[in-house]
Each structure stands twice: as structure tokens, then as C-alpha cells.
Scaffold this active site. Sequence first.
Site, short mmCIF file in Angstrom:
data_model
loop_
_atom_site.label_atom_id
_atom_site.label_comp_id
_atom_site.label_asym_id
_atom_site.label_seq_id
_atom_site.Cartn_x
_atom_site.Cartn_y
_atom_site.Cartn_z
N GLU A 129 -9.26 7.21 7.36
CA GLU A 129 -8.98 5.77 7.44
C GLU A 129 -10.24 5.05 7.88
OE1 GLU A 129 -5.95 4.45 10.21
OE2 GLU A 129 -6.05 2.43 9.44
N GLY A 270 -9.46 6.23 19.00
CA GLY A 270 -8.56 6.99 19.86
C GLY A 270 -7.93 8.19 19.16
N ALA A 271 -7.32 7.92 18.02
CA ALA A 271 -6.62 8.99 17.30
C ALA A 271 -6.25 8.49 15.92
CB ALA A 271 -5.36 9.38 18.05
N MET A 272 -5.77 9.43 15.09
CA MET A 272 -5.47 9.08 13.70
C MET A 272 -4.19 9.75 13.23
SD MET A 272 -6.35 7.43 11.08
CE MET A 272 -5.24 7.47 9.69
N GLU A 273 -3.36 8.92 12.59
CA GLU A 273 -1.99 9.32 12.26
C GLU A 273 -1.84 10.09 10.95
OE1 GLU A 273 -3.15 6.06 12.26
OE2 GLU A 273 -2.34 4.96 10.55
N HIS A 306 2.15 6.34 19.76
CA HIS A 306 1.65 5.42 18.72
C HIS A 306 1.45 6.16 17.39
CE1 HIS A 306 -0.81 1.94 17.28
NE2 HIS A 306 -1.41 2.90 16.59
N GLU A 307 0.74 7.27 17.46
CA GLU A 307 0.45 8.00 16.21
C GLU A 307 1.74 8.55 15.61
OE1 GLU A 307 -2.42 7.31 15.25
OE2 GLU A 307 -3.20 6.75 17.22
N HIS A 310 3.66 5.89 13.79
CA HIS A 310 3.07 5.55 12.48
C HIS A 310 3.73 6.33 11.34
CE1 HIS A 310 -0.13 2.70 12.84
NE2 HIS A 310 -0.90 3.41 13.64
N GLU A 329 -0.30 -1.72 12.11
CA GLU A 329 -0.81 -1.64 13.49
C GLU A 329 -0.04 -2.54 14.46
OE1 GLU A 329 -2.34 0.77 14.27
OE2 GLU A 329 -3.36 1.45 12.46
#
Length: 863
Positions: A129, A270-273, A306-307, A310, A329
Site C-alpha cells: 500500500e 505502524g502496520a499494514m492490513e 485497527h488492522e 480493516h 481509514e
Amino acid sequence: MPDVPPHAPHKINLKDYQKPSFDVVTVDLDIKLFEAYAQVDSTLQMVRQAAGDLVLFGEDLELLAISMNGDQLAIGDYQQEAGKLTIVNAPDQVTLEIQVRICPQTNTALEGFYMAGSGDDTMFVTQCEPEGFRKITFYPDRPDVLAIFTTRLEADKRYPTLLANGNLVEAGEVADEPSRHYAIWHDPTNKPSYLFACVVADLDVLTDVYTTSEGREVALELYAKSADIDKCNVGMQALKDAMEWDEVNYGRAYDLDRYMIVAVSQFNMGAMENKGLNIFNTACVLSSPETTTDARSFSVKAIIAHEYFHNWTGNRITCRDWFQLCLKEGFTVYRDQSFSADQQSSAVQRIDDVATLRAHQFSEDAGPLAHPVRPESFVEINNFYTTTVYEKGAEIVRMIANTLGPVDFRKGTDEYFRRYDGQAVTVEDFLSALSITDDKIEEFIDWYRQPGTPVVSGHQDYDDAAQTLTITLSQQTRHVSGFEAPKPLPIPVATALFDKDSGDIVAERMLLLDQATQTFVFEGVASDPVVSLLRDFSAPVQLNYDYQDEDLAFLLKHETNGFNRWQVTQMLVNRILLQGQGIKSSPDIYLQALAQTLPALAADDAMLAARLLDIPSAQELASAIHKDYDPELIKAKRDSLYQQVADTLQDQWAELYKKLPMQPYDDSADARGTRALRNIVLDMALTANVKGAVEWAQQQYDNASCMTERFGALKAMVNHQVANASEYLTDFYTRFQANDLVIDLWFSVQASADNVSTDVIQALLEHEDFDWNTPNRVRSVISAFSSQPTVLWTQEGLDIYTSVIKKLDDANPVLASRLLQVLARWNTLAEPRRQMAHDKLVDLQKHAASKHVLESLDSVLKA
Ligand code: 0A1
Ligand code: ZN
């Protein structure tokens, strides 16, 4: 000759959106990793959807071969320019076979497929992303192209962990190559390429199982380096909590048999879904009491949630184009904030979310980087992962949820999932589903289109004879250049009237301000009340109500909701500190109100008591100043108010500190509240020079049961320059030398210290543990130091800051551009700093090359 820049930036506009001419049905990837490069073979089955060329995107790829429907294509059969490969006159059914070579080993941008770590300790991960997949192979890399992916990974057995999205279908040794092995993964869900992920590494795994409400058994796997595997339990529990929460609150269950999370030490965000295979910055997934502060650990849980959320809001329903980023988001942040509010006091959660919004988003919206929650054009989409898209986006969803109430909001979200599952959609689609019970919701679209923070002003008129109270409210939003003149927005203003004598609430209403000026009449009000407005921060606006300081002190005492009590303390503090900016207040009323409130609150809700002592950071205060900002003056005022609070309450600190004894570690909300308050009390006691406070700090450090206690003590000692602070810093370094995330804390406590100098920053940048290739480490010095405006906005400070951006511009433009955005408010500085900052930015513009940094600079310099 007109003065045309050599590479005029290519602007992409929302209004130019066109459907892709080809859809991808299936993708077969074969990624073979070798010592110095990787080869990626792909087979794409494509079907025409609309007239037009077949367009693939590709960056930093060495094209080895390409064939269409079995025929090799030669140069001339396709055009290749500016990151695009175009085939004109392609037939309606196409099988493309493409071979490329890429070099993850030298990919420092951390987008696409890249190597993290160094020496013997390396791993390979992806970040796709928003547009990283085009750095892996040629592909119609846009979110509205959804496909079924099958991925074969092949690598040396030195990397036993081979992961990709979906289910593992096969694994084994490579024929005739005993040192190599492979794994084949198949993802049964249709997904856009930005959700693709793979990992080649040597990792340990923590496993668990979750059974969904639909009866599906899901294998949960959290992968980390073996030294870190003991720090994965918090994340695992959070994942299970989030899975259950989404079933209960949104009726959404997980859809695959496996959910994997991988921790990587080098990551831009932070992180990726990624579908079924989240990739996390180690800082956002690893947590243990000994190494992680409570605040960090809490955010680990929120980011895991959060992830996970998603998976429905982002993955199953995705964005039609990147302008719709807030669709996934904003909604997902709203969901993670609601989840977190259910895990702790909802008042404290709201305080923390609003504090972040005010400090960062309000500032962005007031400066040259202001943009609508749904932008209308961009050069580089990476520049739009902003607090406006995320946090203001979440506030819009919150306003809608509050306007509808829980039952109708749930009907709306159910309808959204029912209608659009499996599709790539727009903000309009979202609003249309949410408005099934109330068409007024569609009016919230203007919140997505219009930049700038509305200012709500108001006053009240009481009519004794008629026993009516009239509240007049008006709204005003600054006109941001390049956009239409602002229109009035629908602003829900949660309101309560408090009787002055009894302190009781006599009326409560949600006012909807949707015109420029409006009056609201309350009947049967026996006496002129104190009005509490914008309760729970019911809209992301600035409030400018005609309050007396006494009214605010009254509300601090009588408001029933913790958030609202905090909000009035912040209003009082802002009035005191921003004197000379038009408002005048003396600290007496504030200090007195605090002194009266604190003892009881500390016993009752320590976490909230800790928040009530908040004085906005120098940075946050700066964001409210639009002209002639003098960092020294603001710091002096802030320090002086802090000192006054510490001195006024000095008799309370010793007693409070004693009442908050250190106990064996416990993760309950009460224990976290006690630790938070104890750290503030310690700092206050040091500020007030309370006898014995230095010893308390040393003992707290020495006897700490967890990082919150140890780091709290260390930070206080460093900030107050106690005699042996440097010995404690050395001790901290030695104790935790092997743990990168703790060493990040060691860097940041020094770089953000109250008295930091540019010499200290320079020394930290030259420290042997400083590493330009690890964004967490860069941020631990550079972002920490930018929290001290009196140092940042000097010749030397800006020299350091801009030289870091120059250095990263080529290696990691995403990071460089994000760091640059911190300088956006240079134009508010008083001279001569303003001119100096301007000159440094112009100088940076001469040296910058990436479109990321150039776009940000261009906006920032338009101020
Ligand atoms: N979608 C992620 C954020 C993210 C964006 C870009 C990245 O790399 C450039 C990485 C992550 C989220 O919202 O969590
Ligand atoms: Zn997100």
C-alpha cells in the site's frame, strides 16, 4: 523561455477517474529469492471491461520477458514510459506472462519487496500500500482491480519461514537444489494488489486458535524473531478481543482459516492490513511489561485491532481509488477508537483521541498542508496518509454515528456491508448506505470535501420573565485557497444546561448547527444556567463560547462526564497561555479549581486525574498561533504555568505519591492509572523541589516492576537534570542494549529532553547505534527533537533537521516527506525565525529530488 521545471509534477485528479479497461481474474506469482536479487514470474488472466489500452504500472523493475496469449512481445509491441507499460489494441481475453528481476537487498525505500535487518539477521517482507506492488512486477496496480492471487515463494533454507496471503497449499524442497525450498499459497478472496504480502524469513511463531460465531476455526499465528517471541502475548490477546468485538458490535466475523501477523523492525508506518497476513512494525506489536510502557502497550492493542478491523472496512470493501482513502481509514480508526474505549475508561480514550486531533490535525488544517478529508488531487498519494484523512475522517463517522444513534447506525453499517461486500467503492456509497434511516446523513458529504477547522462561536441570553434560554451559535471556516468558498456544515453540538445553585443538569440536547448562524431556545429554564457545549467533543471544531473563567471552574466541578471536565481544564489553560492572542485569564481560578478537584479524583480515577494535570505541549500550543509565534515566549509561559501548578499543589505531592505505591506489575486499568498518575506526581514534585523527590525518582527507577515506572523515573531525572541522571541513562542503556525498541526510548528521552541542545542531537545521530535505515531509530531522534520548538526553530536546529530530510530524500522518500511535513507551520513564526526557516526550505527545494518531498515542499512553501 517560460520557466518550466524540468520534471513538471504529474497531478492526478479525482474528477478524472475512469474505470480500468481490463479486469484481472487470476494472478499467479512465482517469486524466487537469490543472494543478490529476486526473480518474479507472473501470469495474469485478464478480461476487457471497457474500451481502452491495457495499462500496467511498473517501477524499478528489470523487464526480462513479456508475452501475450503465448506470443513473446518485442519492444514496439508495447510502450514503456514514466512507470507505465501500455499495450494498445489488446484482445478482450488476455493471458500475460511477465518476468522481471528486482533487488530487495538494496531497496531502502521500504516499499515493494525489501530486505530488513543486516548481517546474518535479515528478512524479506513486502509493503504494497499504496503503490508498492508495481515495484514487484508490472501490474494494473490500482485498488479497483481485484483478483485471486496464488503465490509461490522460493528461497534458501536459511529462511525457513515462507508466507503469503491465504492458505498454504503446498511446500517442499526444490528439485535438484537441496539448499532451497518453496511454498505455495492461495488466497481465495478477491483483492486489490495493495493487499498482497509475502515474507521470507527465519522467525519463531506464537500460535492460538479462535472460533468465530459462525463456527469457523481460525489459526492465529504471530511471527517474530526468536528473541522477541515472548513479547507477542499482548498482541495475541488483543487480536482475539478484536475478533470478538467485531462480531458483537458490527456482526462481522473473520472469513479465512488463518490470520497471520509478522513483526518487522524496519517499517515506514505502524502496520499494514494485508489480507490474512498483516505486517507490523515491531514497535506496534511487541509488548512486555519490562520493555514496553503502558501507553505503548495500549497502542499495540489498538493497532492490532485497527488492522484486524480493516478486514471488513478496507479489504472486503475497498476503495475505488486512492482519493477514497478515508473511506477505509476514517471508518477503521473510528472502529479502533470505539474498541479501545471499551477496553478502558471511555472518557480517557476520548481525551487521548481529541488531544491528538487538536495537536496534529487542527494544526494541519490551519496550515499550508490543509486538504479535504477526501483530497481532490495529488502528485504522490503517500503524502496523504495524514491525520486529516485518518483522524478527521474518524470524527466524521463519529458524528454520523451519534446523529443516528446506535440502532440506526448499526442498520446503516449492516446495509453498507450487505451492499458493497467484495467491491471497491466511494465515500458517496458509504453515505448512501448509512442514510437508509435518515437522508440527512448524505449532507455530511461536505465534511469530506471542505478543508479547514470550523470555529463555532456563541453566547447565551436568558429571559427571566419567559424562563427561556436562547443559545446563539454561528460557524465560520477559513477559506483555503484553491477551494470553493466554505459552506456551513452540519455540526452536532451536544449540550447540557447546569443549574448554578444545585450543579444539576436541567436539560440535555443535541443541537444541530447547520447554518451560518442559528438560535436554539430552551423552554422552562428556571434560572440562567451554565451551558456545557460540545460534550464528548461531538464535532471536530474549535469552540469559542462566551464563558467566564468561573463558568469553566464550575463545569470542572459539576460536569458528569470525565471528558468534559478535561475539556474545561484545557480551555482554562489555553486562555492563560495564549494571553496576548486576544484572550485574557489569570491562572488563579484554574489553580484553585485543580486544587479542589485533584485529591478526590486521584482516589477515584487516577488515570483521569493524571489527564486533568495535562498542560498542552509547546507544539500543541503553537498550533493555535497563526502569526508572530515566538517559541521562547510560549515555552516560558508554559514552563511558568507548570511551575505554578507544581508549587500551588506542592503540599499534595508527597501525600499523593505515598498513596500510589509501587506494586507488582498488573495490567488492570486501575494499575495503569496509578502508574500514570505517579509519574506525573513525581515530575511535579521535582518541579516544586519537594524534599526527597530526587530519591523517590531513584528508588522508582531502581525498584521498578515495569517499563512505565522505570522510564517515567528516567525521563523525570533527565528533564530535571538531577545530579546523576547520566549514570541512570548509562544503566538504562546497558540493561537494554539488546532490545532495539528500548534503545529507541533511550534515544528519544535524550532527544526530547527539555534542555536538549543541537550538540546532543548531533551526538545522538553519530552514536554507533544510530541507523539511517531504521525509521523507528530515525524518528527516535528526529521526531523526538522536533517536539522542542525552541531548538528546532534555530539555525542549527533547522540545519540538522533539513540535512536529515536531504539524506533520506533518495533512500526513503516516504519517511523524508513525512518528516518534512512537521515544518509546515514555519510561516507563523515571528521574524527573524520566519525568514530563516523560509530560506532553509528554499535551499532544501534546490537539493530535493523525490516527488514525495517536492510535492510537500511545494505546498509548504505556498504558505
Ligand atoms: N493502511 C495502513 C497504513 C499504511 C500505509 C502505508 C504504508 O506504507 C507506505 C504502510 C501502512 C494502516 O492504516 O494501518
Ligand atoms: Zn488503517
